[in-house]
Design an enzyme around this catalytic site. Structure first.
Site, short mmCIF file in Angstrom:
data_model
loop_
_atom_site.label_atom_id
_atom_site.label_comp_id
_atom_site.label_asym_id
_atom_site.label_seq_id
_atom_site.Cartn_x
_atom_site.Cartn_y
_atom_site.Cartn_z
N GLU A 128 0.85 -1.18 0.00
CA GLU A 128 0.00 0.00 0.00
C GLU A 128 0.90 1.24 0.00
O GLU A 128 1.86 1.28 0.78
CB GLU A 128 -0.91 0.03 1.23
N GLY A 269 2.98 2.39 10.94
CA GLY A 269 2.79 1.62 12.16
C GLY A 269 2.55 0.15 11.86
O GLY A 269 3.20 -0.73 12.44
N ALA A 270 1.63 -0.12 10.94
CA ALA A 270 1.29 -1.49 10.63
C ALA A 270 0.46 -1.54 9.35
O ALA A 270 -0.06 -0.52 8.91
CB ALA A 270 0.49 -2.12 11.77
N GLU A 272 -2.43 -3.97 6.92
CA GLU A 272 -3.49 -4.98 7.02
C GLU A 272 -3.50 -6.03 5.91
O GLU A 272 -4.56 -6.60 5.64
CB GLU A 272 -4.83 -4.25 7.01
N HIS A 305 -7.07 -2.22 14.97
CA HIS A 305 -7.24 -1.48 13.73
C HIS A 305 -6.95 -2.35 12.50
O HIS A 305 -7.78 -2.47 11.60
CB HIS A 305 -6.34 -0.24 13.74
N GLU A 306 -5.79 -2.97 12.49
CA GLU A 306 -5.43 -3.75 11.30
C GLU A 306 -6.34 -4.97 11.16
O GLU A 306 -6.73 -5.34 10.06
CB GLU A 306 -3.96 -4.19 11.35
N HIS A 309 -9.65 -4.02 9.61
CA HIS A 309 -9.58 -3.81 8.16
C HIS A 309 -9.99 -5.06 7.39
O HIS A 309 -10.34 -4.96 6.21
CB HIS A 309 -8.15 -3.45 7.73
N GLU A 328 -10.05 3.89 5.94
CA GLU A 328 -9.27 4.36 7.10
C GLU A 328 -10.14 5.09 8.14
O GLU A 328 -10.03 4.84 9.33
CB GLU A 328 -8.09 5.22 6.65
#
Ligand code: BES
Ligand code: ZN
Length: 882
Positions: A128, A269-270, A272, A305-306, A309, A328
């Site tokens: 991404e 940060g991370a 998905e 969060h991830e 997703h 997001e």
């Protein structure tokens, strides 16, 4: 610059892809400097294309092309054309066809950390938004969804673990070659940005989760050897996330395995990626001795969060990158709700609003302002912003406020049912809400397209004779770059009217309508509400729970603020009243310091603060928030122009000292009574007590008394967990002298071999308000543990300095600006995402007083005049100067 005039991409130019790709079969031979990727694509013309295409144009970057086959037949170089960014193949069959493309890429040389790269010795990918094109030629856009099969091969010693998306369907050795392979199959069609592969010497910590329909899922967290004992909290957080998404949104996981890989070099940060999330290791690894409560909370939130997703982003993805907030904003809203349900709703709201005001409000009022759904961009990586994320989440929250929790659930159920497997738009999402809840959101849609923070003025007047309270609102949204004219927005405003005893009065409008949920709707530029049967002049509590992302001004007196601090039933607004009250003292004192005057007494504020802290029914975490005075950047935003960061700093230190002296006894008691005995737990309750205790510790030290500073040193020495250690160092870093040096040396000696803990050591020095902070940061660049190539190090040192140290970054001589500008230019030569993000620290430069403004400007101009800027940095620097 590589390309002298980078192109602007417009939302209005969106057209469906000429071709679709149904299946992708990748055969990857991992090699540090020459990884071979053979990609077999089944392609067909898109029935929805606007015209019959004459060629396929594939995206590709930093690739070495080996061969191209069309329906198995090898093409000669004259059969296609190439540029730095494309491979164009004309003369294609009318129907479906197969392309087989072999390329090489160089992971070792990839310091942009986009595409396939090496983090230490681990091969990993970040696709991404547009990294897949750095792995192979492809239609690298989110509305091309394909099924992927990936065969990975590598030297078995170099990469004993080989991972990709989906389920493992085969693995083995290749004879005696020393190499082995693994074959992964992802049954879910996905856009290329969700592709991932990983190879390396990793170890794994495993767990299990049984889904609501009874399927068992393997949970695997991969880390570098030696880190296995730091994964327990991440695993626990993952299980909580999976359970919560089932209970709150009815969403079940959809593969047999869910994997997370932690890497040290990561731009964000991370990420998905389907079934194979890749995380910055600081958001996975935690032990009480190495991670703070804040780290634990961040791990829980980001894992959530991830994971969330998987439905909001992966099963339903975005049609194009302009729709980024669709995944997001909604996913941030979901992770905020996750934290609210697991911890404290009031404390989470306070921290989310703090974040919004600190990062999004300045963005929205500065040169980089853009709508939650932008209409154009030069570089999409520059649009992973606080506006898309945080304001995007606020839009979801406003919708939920308007349609209710159940209505929102019905709407998301419809959204998942209708758009599963689709690449959707914001309009698709909004249609589902409208249909499922029978709500008109036409005017609300303006929030997605109009930039800038609306300014709302409210005033209350009371008529004793009629017993009517009249509440008038007016709204304006200031002009933003490229958007001169703004239209009124539809805003949900939650409110209450407090009677003399502090209770909420029943709300009835003169139309007879009763407002039982305290919710009114603003739609016009100005509007008046008349509340009847109000027995005495009420105190209004407006914008409860921060029900809309606006700047609200109202005619509350200081007495009103004190009253709200003590009585408001809405805990967010009770906190807000304290902040607003403090801001009045802080802005006055800032003006006094600039004029060389002594500020008047703050005893009224200290008294109100003491009274509000005495309420023992409030949980410690909440009381800790109340104790934190507005930040220096809060004050700067309040003042708005001609800002002198030194005067603000002096004002804030003055108010802290006033409170410290006035509340000394109470603060000492809070410090003593909130010690947390027993083994460390990262759960909300103990975290709250530590937060309150450490807030008291810091405020006590603001007295400047020797004994209060000594208490901090003692706190450092006695601390048994990283939270308490960092709390003490966060105070000591501002103290000149031996105590400071001793503590920092001790910390360095203990943790120099731990790359994550040492980042805290860098940050704490970068935020020091001692006058030589820029020189200290400059010196730390040379430290053997610092590296510009590692984003975590850059963020630890420069991110902290530029974003969290206003007196240092904006030092009057311009040294802070030029230090950051030098670093930006250096980093831009290999990692544009990081350099562009770092330059964002200059976004409020026009708010500064004129001398600092001109120093900031000349640094920006120095950057702009460079002739080899990345597209990313070019976009930010030109817009910032505009
Ligand atoms: N999809 C993003 C990660 C991403 C962002 C990849 C930009 C490529 C470019 C991910 O879901 C995300 O939003 N991560 C956040 C953390 C999150 C908790 C807000 C991040 O990495 O900061
Ligand atoms: Zn995200």
């Amino acid at each position: 610059m590589d390309d002298p005039s980078p192109q602007t991409i417009y939302l209005k130019d969106y057209t469906p892809s000429d071709y679709l790709i149904d299946t992708v079969s990748l055969d990857v031979n991992l090699h540090p400097t020459a990884t071979r990727v053979r990609s077999r694509l089944t392609v067909r013309p898109n029935p929805d294309a606007v015209a019959r295409p004459s060629a396929i144009v594939l995206d590709g970057e930093a690739l070495e092309l080996d061969e191209v086959r069309l329906d198995a037949k090898k093409l000669s170089p004259s059969d296609y054309t190439r540029t730095d960014n494309n491979l164009t193949i004309p003369n294609l069959p009318d129907g479906p066809f197969e392309l087989e493309i072999t390329t090489f890429c160089n992971p070792e040389a990839n310091k942009a950390l986009s595409g396939l790269y090496r983090s230490r010795d681990i091969f990993c990918t970040q696709c991404e938004a547009q990294g897949f094109r750095r792995i192979t030629y492809f239609l690298d856009r989110p509305d091309v969804l394909a099924r992927y099969t990936t065969r990975l091969q590598a030297d078995k010693e170099m990469a004993p673990v080989l991972l990709s998306n989906g389920n493992l369907v085969g693995s083995g050795k290749n004879g005696n070659s020393g190499t082995h392979f693994a074959i992964w199959e992802d049954p879910h069609p996905k856009p290329s940005y969700l592709f991932a592969m990983v190879g390396g010497a990793l170890v794994c910590v495993s767990g299990k989760f049984t889904t609501m329909s009874g399927r068992e899922v393997d949970l695997l967290i991969y880390v570098e050897p030696g880190e296995e004992d730091r994964c327990a909290w991440a695993m626990e957080s993952l299980k909580r996330s999976m359970k919560w998404d089932e209970e709150r949104f009815g969403r079940e996981y959809d593969l047999d395995v869910f994997m997370i890989v932690a890497v040290s070099d990561f731009n964000m940060g991370a990420m998905e990626n389907k079934g194979l999330n890749v995380f910055n290791d600081k958001l996975i690894l935690a032990r009480p001795e190495t991670a703070t409560d804040a780290d634990y909370a961040a791990i829980e939130a980001v894992i959530g969060h991830e994971y969330f997703h998987n439905w909001t982003g992966n099963r339903v993805t975005c049609r194009d990158w302009f729709q980024l907030c669709l995944k997001e904003g909604l996913t941030v809203f979901r992770d905020q709700e996750f934290t609210s349900d697991l911890r404290s709703r009031a404390v989470e709201r306070i921290s989310d609003v703090r974040m919004l005001k600190t990062h999004q409000f300045p963005e929205d009022s500065g040169p980089l302002a853009h709508p939650v759904r932008p209409d154009c961009y030069i570089e999409i990586n520059n649009f992973y912003t606080a506006t898309v994320y945080e304001k995007g989440a606020e839009l979801c929250r406003m919708i939920e406020t308007m349609v209710g929790r159940e209505g929102f659930r019905a709407a998301t159920d419809l959204y998942f049912e209708r758009h599963d497997g689709d690449a959707a738009t914001v309009e698709d999402f909004i249609s589902c809400i409208s249909e499922a809840t029978d709500t008109d959101l036409d005017q609300f849609m303006r929030w997605y397209n109009q930039a800038g923070t609306p300014e709302v003025v409210a005033s209350l007047s009371y008529n004793t004779k009629d017993k009517v309270a009249e509440l008038s609102f007016s709204q304006v949204t200031p002009a933003t770059p490229g958007q001169e004219k703004k239209q009124p927005l539809h805003m949900p405003i939650k409110l209450g009217l407090l009677g003399q005893n502090g209770d909420d009065l029943p709300l009835r409008l003169d139309s007879g309508e009763e407002i039982t949920d305290g919710l009114i709707h603003l739609r016009d530029a100005s509007q008046t509400f008349r509340f009847t049967d109000i027995p005495s002049p009420p105190v209004p509590s407006l914008l409860r729970g921060f029900s809309a992302p606006i700047k609200l001004t109202s005619n509350l007196s200081e007495r009103d603020l004190e009253f709200l601090m003590a009585n408001d039933s809405d805990l967010f607004n009770r906190w807000q009243a304290g902040q607003s009250y403090a801001l009045r003292f802080l802005t006055r004192a800032t003006a006094d310091f600039r004029n060389g005057k002594d500020p008047a007494s703050a005893s009224a504020f200290a008294g109100a603060l003491a009274a509000s802290l005495r309420d023992e029914t409030l949980e410690p975490a909440y009381r800790a928030e109340v104790l934190k005075l507005p930040s220096e950047s809060d004050v700067a935003r309040e003042i708005g122009k001609d800002v002198d960061p030194d005067a603000i700093h002096n004002a804030r230190e003055w108010l802290r000292a006033e409170v410290s002296h006035a509340l000394h006894g109470e603060l000492e008691e809070l410090y003593e009574t909130n010690a947390v005995p027993g083994p460390y737990s990262p759960e909300a309750e103990d975290t709250g007590k530590r937060a309150l205790r450490n807030a008291a510790l810091a405020l006590l030290a603001a007295s400047g008394e020797e004994s209060d500073v000594m208490r901090v040193s003692a706190h450092y020495e006695r601390a048994e967990n990283m939270t308490d250690k960092i709390a003490a160092l966060g105070v000591l870093t501002h103290q000149e002298g031996k105590l400071r040096e001793a503590a920092f040396d001790d910390f360095y000696g203990k943790w120099k071999d731990d790359h994550l803990v040492i980042d805290k050591w860098f940050s704490l020095q970068a935020i020091s308000n001692l006058s030589d902070a820029p020189e200290r940061v400059q010196a730390l660049i040379k430290h053997p543990l610092f590296s510009f190539k590692t984003p975590n190090k850059v963020r630890a040192l420069f991110g902290a300095f530029a974003n969290m140290n206003p007196t240092g970054f904006c030092r009057a001589d311009g040294a802070g600006f030029s230090l950051v500008a030098d670093a930006v230019l250096e980093i831009d030569t290999f990692n544009p995402q990081i350099s562009a993000r770092m330059l964002g620290a200059f976004k409020s430069w026009r708010m500064l007083e004129s001398s600092r403004q001109s120093k900031a400007k000349s640094e920006l101009e120095r950057i702009a005049s460079h002739n080899k800027l990345s597209r990313d940095l070019f976009e930010i620097v030109t817009k910032t100067l505009d």
